[in-house]
Scaffold this active site. Structure first.
Site, PDB file in Angstrom:
ATOM      1  CE  LYS A  22      46.365  45.965  44.001  1.00 18.27           C
ATOM      2  NZ  LYS A  22      44.691  46.322  43.431  1.00 18.27           N
ATOM      3  CG  ASN A  23      45.439  47.324  40.141  1.00 15.61           C
ATOM      4  OD1 ASN A  23      45.078  46.131  40.641  1.00 15.61           O
ATOM      5  ND2 ASN A  23      45.412  48.510  40.384  1.00 15.61           N
ATOM      6  NE  ARG A  92      35.791  47.591  43.954  1.00 18.87           N
ATOM      7  CZ  ARG A  92      34.367  47.771  43.615  1.00 18.87           C
ATOM      8  NH1 ARG A  92      33.717  47.373  44.419  1.00 18.87           N
ATOM      9  NH2 ARG A  92      33.863  47.768  42.619  1.00 18.87           N
ATOM     10  CB  CYS A 116      35.852  49.305  48.893  1.00 19.93           C
ATOM     11  SG  CYS A 116      36.497  50.552  48.149  1.00 19.93           S
ATOM     12  NE  ARG A 121      36.667  50.720  43.649  1.00 18.76           N
ATOM     13  CZ  ARG A 121      37.830  50.089  43.932  1.00 18.76           C
ATOM     14  NH1 ARG A 121      38.035  49.725  45.255  1.00 18.76           N
ATOM     15  NH2 ARG A 121      38.458  49.741  42.793  1.00 18.76           N
ATOM     16  N   PRO A 122      30.409  51.255  42.109  1.00 17.38           N
ATOM     17  CG  PRO A 122      28.790  52.969  40.779  1.00 17.38           C
ATOM     18  CD  PRO A 122      30.012  52.960  41.839  1.00 17.38           C
ATOM     19  CB  VAL A 123      29.734  46.646  38.746  1.00 20.68           C
ATOM     20  CG1 VAL A 123      31.174  46.563  39.506  1.00 20.68           C
ATOM     21  CG2 VAL A 123      28.640  45.832  39.487  1.00 20.68           C
ATOM     22  CG  ASP A 124      26.859  52.214  36.857  1.00 24.21           C
ATOM     23  OD1 ASP A 124      27.709  52.002  37.413  1.00 24.21           O
ATOM     24  OD2 ASP A 124      26.423  52.971  36.061  1.00 24.21           O
ATOM     25  CG  ASP A 309      45.642  53.069  42.125  1.00 29.81           C
ATOM     26  OD1 ASP A 309      45.618  52.130  41.211  1.00 29.81           O
ATOM     27  OD2 ASP A 309      44.668  53.572  42.611  1.00 29.81           O
ATOM     28  NE  ARG A 401      42.885  43.829  49.029  1.00 29.39           N
ATOM     29  CZ  ARG A 401      41.535  44.230  48.840  1.00 29.39           C
ATOM     30  NH1 ARG A 401      40.856  44.915  49.825  1.00 29.39           N
ATOM     31  NH2 ARG A 401      40.962  43.861  47.847  1.00 29.39           N
TER      32      ARG A 401
HETATM   33  C1  EPZ Z   1      40.817  50.004  39.168  1.00 28.55           C
HETATM   34  O1  EPZ Z   1      39.721  50.009  39.754  1.00 28.55           O
HETATM   35  C2  EPZ Z   1      41.723  49.713  39.911  1.00 28.55           C
HETATM   36  N1  EPZ Z   1      41.727  48.158  40.450  1.00 28.55           N
HETATM   37  C3  EPZ Z   1      42.080  50.535  40.907  1.00 28.55           C
HETATM   38  O2  EPZ Z   1      43.127  50.359  41.756  1.00 28.55           O
HETATM   39  C4  EPZ Z   1      42.346  51.927  40.641  1.00 28.55           C
HETATM   40  O3  EPZ Z   1      42.143  52.883  41.518  1.00 28.55           O
HETATM   41  C5  EPZ Z   1      41.048  52.366  39.508  1.00 28.55           C
HETATM   42  O4  EPZ Z   1      41.046  51.426  38.339  1.00 28.55           O
HETATM   43  C6  EPZ Z   1      41.344  53.695  38.888  1.00 28.55           C
HETATM   44  O5  EPZ Z   1      42.402  53.558  38.219  1.00 28.55           O
HETATM   45  C7  EPZ Z   1      42.032  47.356  39.594  1.00 28.55           C
HETATM   46  O6  EPZ Z   1      42.331  47.303  38.479  1.00 28.55           O
HETATM   47  C8  EPZ Z   1      41.837  45.888  40.269  1.00 28.55           C
HETATM   48  P1  EPZ Z   1      37.130  52.038  37.965  1.00 28.55           P
HETATM   49  P2  EPZ Z   1      38.293  49.862  39.120  1.00 28.55           P
HETATM   50  O7  EPZ Z   1      36.070  51.255  37.363  1.00 28.55           O
HETATM   51  O8  EPZ Z   1      38.115  49.380  37.758  1.00 28.55           O
HETATM   52  C9  EPZ Z   1      33.055  54.691  38.591  1.00 28.55           C
HETATM   53  C10 EPZ Z   1      44.338  49.895  43.705  1.00 28.55           C
HETATM   54  O9  EPZ Z   1      44.614  50.670  44.835  1.00 28.55           O
HETATM   55  N2  EPZ Z   1      32.320  53.615  38.033  1.00 28.55           N
HETATM   56  O10 EPZ Z   1      38.145  52.670  36.742  1.00 28.55           O
HETATM   57  O11 EPZ Z   1      37.230  49.355  40.325  1.00 28.55           O
HETATM   58  C11 EPZ Z   1      33.820  54.437  40.065  1.00 28.55           C
HETATM   59  O12 EPZ Z   1      32.902  54.436  41.081  1.00 28.55           O
HETATM   60  C12 EPZ Z   1      42.949  49.706  43.202  1.00 28.55           C
HETATM   61  O13 EPZ Z   1      45.049  48.901  43.229  1.00 28.55           O
HETATM   62  C13 EPZ Z   1      31.017  53.722  38.096  1.00 28.55           C
HETATM   63  O14 EPZ Z   1      30.470  54.501  38.590  1.00 28.55           O
HETATM   64  O15 EPZ Z   1      37.929  51.856  38.723  1.00 28.55           O
HETATM   65  C14 EPZ Z   1      34.888  55.176  40.029  1.00 28.55           C
HETATM   66  O16 EPZ Z   1      34.433  56.533  40.524  1.00 28.55           O
HETATM   67  C15 EPZ Z   1      42.255  50.798  43.868  1.00 28.55           C
HETATM   68  N3  EPZ Z   1      30.431  52.499  37.463  1.00 28.55           N
HETATM   69  C16 EPZ Z   1      35.434  55.460  38.699  1.00 28.55           C
HETATM   70  O17 EPZ Z   1      34.278  55.289  37.752  1.00 28.55           O
HETATM   71  C17 EPZ Z   1      31.127  51.374  36.812  1.00 28.55           C
HETATM   72  O18 EPZ Z   1      30.489  50.404  36.290  1.00 28.55           O
HETATM   73  C18 EPZ Z   1      36.591  54.883  38.108  1.00 28.55           C
HETATM   74  O19 EPZ Z   1      36.545  53.529  38.451  1.00 28.55           O
HETATM   75  C19 EPZ Z   1      32.445  51.266  36.930  1.00 28.55           C
HETATM   76  C20 EPZ Z   1      33.160  52.434  37.642  1.00 28.55           C
END
Ligand code: EPZ
Length: 421
Positions: A22-23, A92, A116, A121-124, A309, A401
């Site tokens: 999926k990812n 998201r 969520c 889960r910010p996107v900053d 995960d 999902r």
């Molecule tokens: C991806 O989410 C996966 N989703 C998640 O899988 C997975 O748990 C996660 O990576 C960690 O491996 C997809 O690939 C679609 P991150 P993502 O950005 O990219 C913080 C599942 O179960 N952060 O790596 O959203 C964030 O809050 C899902 O399949 C910021 O602060 O995760 C988190 O604490 C759940 N600012 C950490 O970084 C940002 O701009 C890691 O998040 C981006 C992230």
């Protein structure tokens, strides 16, 4: 509201074929926006999030043709550069259209994804990275309004960008954006997840020039345009890990097909430490267990460390293992939603901040529990497989999902599981 009804206590035996990841599929579907000719994909799993992404791309004008696990995406006539709140709030990962839209069309209006169940889960970091490449970005009324129309040739400019945190989709968004930028981009502290590597492989087949994917420094040399290609999406290591834990907990012998053990080192090591017998043979992994396991400590961290995960699934396993273990979640702020549901089944878990202390119990007792997020739901299914009597899991749309044909695959292995509404 669909629910799953599981009668626990059955061992698992037989073979299960793992679906495409999926990812990996989610960013690769969004990468179609970068191409001037059709992108042909295979091993696209029949998952709710995949369907949502395809619907979003179609609304943008991408011609989508789907036949079983094969999907063709033609983005030669994209008409809209917007991802609305209605679309993004259900998934998201829609944020992954931001980089490609900016790179190819110079304009994007994408709703900020809400938080969520597992955290804000910010996107900053996505936004800061695009700004480092010259994008003008304003956040107004809950939307990210982005443009490159003020830049030379209206193109993103290559940049060096260090990500404060390891972010998987952040790395993916910026890598996609950089493929069509003017000049070279270097992403530092990049995510090394296999799904990032699979996306890079697909992009390079489309004509991109990406080096270093899978390491923490990814270099992308911008090109003029990308074309479609044929790509088979990498197997889903988390789906595979989930079935491996199911076999270890329920007891029996299960062989997984279409799986890559090299993506699962940390999970395989932990299962062996718990006492399961794990045999790797090419693209198959066999897990053999008598169901009597030792508790194992788990600490999540970015790949290649133990994946967040798989945290909930291992917590379920520790609930019925012998001994005391700690489960430490370092990635997300609130990824222990499964704890109170596991406690309803009789688990002995104490949470203190990011650490859960799990004391193995002799057995769990079936009950009605509620799914809260994708992997928490998976841990409840695993617990239901070993709990006495019947476990009813409500709100299993979360499961749909990320797990293709879950109850069919489990039932084929001998589990007594059925869906009811
Ligand atoms: C991806 O989410 C996966 N989703 C998640 O899988 C997975 O748990 C996660 O990576 C960690 O491996 C997809 O690939 C679609 P991150 P993502 O950005 O990219 C913080 C599942 O179960 N952060 O790596 O959203 C964030 O809050 C899902 O399949 C910021 O602060 O995760 C988190 O604490 C759940 N600012 C950490 O970084 C940002 O701009 C890691 O998040 C981006 C992230």
């Amino acid at each position: 509201m669909d629910k799953l009804i599981i009668k626990g206590g059955e061992p698992l035996n037989g073979e299960v074929t793992i679906s495409g990841a999926k990812n990996a599929a989610l960013p690769i579907l969004c990468a179609s926006l970068l191409a001037e000719t059709p992108l042909q994909l295979s091993s696209i799993a029949a998952l709710k999030d995949i369907g949502t992404t395809l619907k979003l791309l179609e609304i943008m004008g991408v011609k989508v043709d789907r036949n079983a696990d094969k999907v063709s995406l033609d983005a030669s006539e994209v008409t809209s550069f917007e991802a609305t709140y209605e679309m993004v709030k259900t998934m998201r990962a829609s944020i992954l259209v931001l980089g490609p839209l900016l790179a190819r069309f110079g304009s994007a209006r994408v709703s900020l994804p809400g938080g969520c169940a597992i955290g804000p889960r910010p996107v900053d970091l996505h936004i800061k990275g695009l700004q480092a490449m010259g994008a003008a970005i304003h956040i107004t009324h809950g939307y990210i309004q982005a443009s490159t129309l003020h830049l030379p040739n209206r193109r993103l400019q290559g940049a060096r960008y260090y990500m404060d945190l390891v972010t998987v989709t952040g790395t993916e968004n910026l890598m996609m954006a950089a493929t069509l930028a003017e000049g070279t981009t270097v992403l530092e502290n990049a995510a090394k997840e296999p799904e990032v590597v699979d996306l890079a492989e697909c992009l390079n087949k489309m004509g991109a020039k990406i080096a270093g994917a899978g390491t923490d420094i990814i270099t992308i040399e911008g090109v003029e345009k990308l074309n479609g290609t044929n790509h088979n999406v990498v197997c889903d290591r988390i789906e595979a890990g989930t079935y491996m834990v199911a076999a270890a907990m329920a007891g029996g012998e299960v062989t997984l097909k279409n799986v890559r053990a090299d993506l699962l080192d940390a999970v395989i090591d932990k299962l062996r430490e718990a006492g399961a017998e794990v045999t790797v043979n090419g693209e198959t992994i066999t897990v053999k267990s008598d169901g009597k396991l030792k508790a194992v400590n788990v600490r999540t961290a970015p790949h290649p460390a133990f994946p967040t995960d798989m945290q909930a699934q291992f917590m379920a396993m520790n609930c019925i293992a012998e001994g005391v273990s700690t489960v430490i979640e370092t990635i997300f702020e609130n990824r222990f939603m499964h704890v109170q549901e596991l406690q309803r089944l009789g688990a002995d878990i104490t949470v203190d901040g990011h650490t859960a202390l799990v004391k193995g119990v002799s057995h769990l007792d079936g009950a009605t529990v509620m799914a809260t997020d994708l992997r928490a739901s998976a841990s409840l299914v695993l617990a239901g497989l070993v709990a006495r009597d019947e476990t009813v899991i409500e709100r299993i749309y979360h499961l749909d999902r990320g797990y293709e044909l879950l109850e069919e695959k489990l039932a084929a292995l001998g589990a007594k599981v059925k869906r009811a509404n």
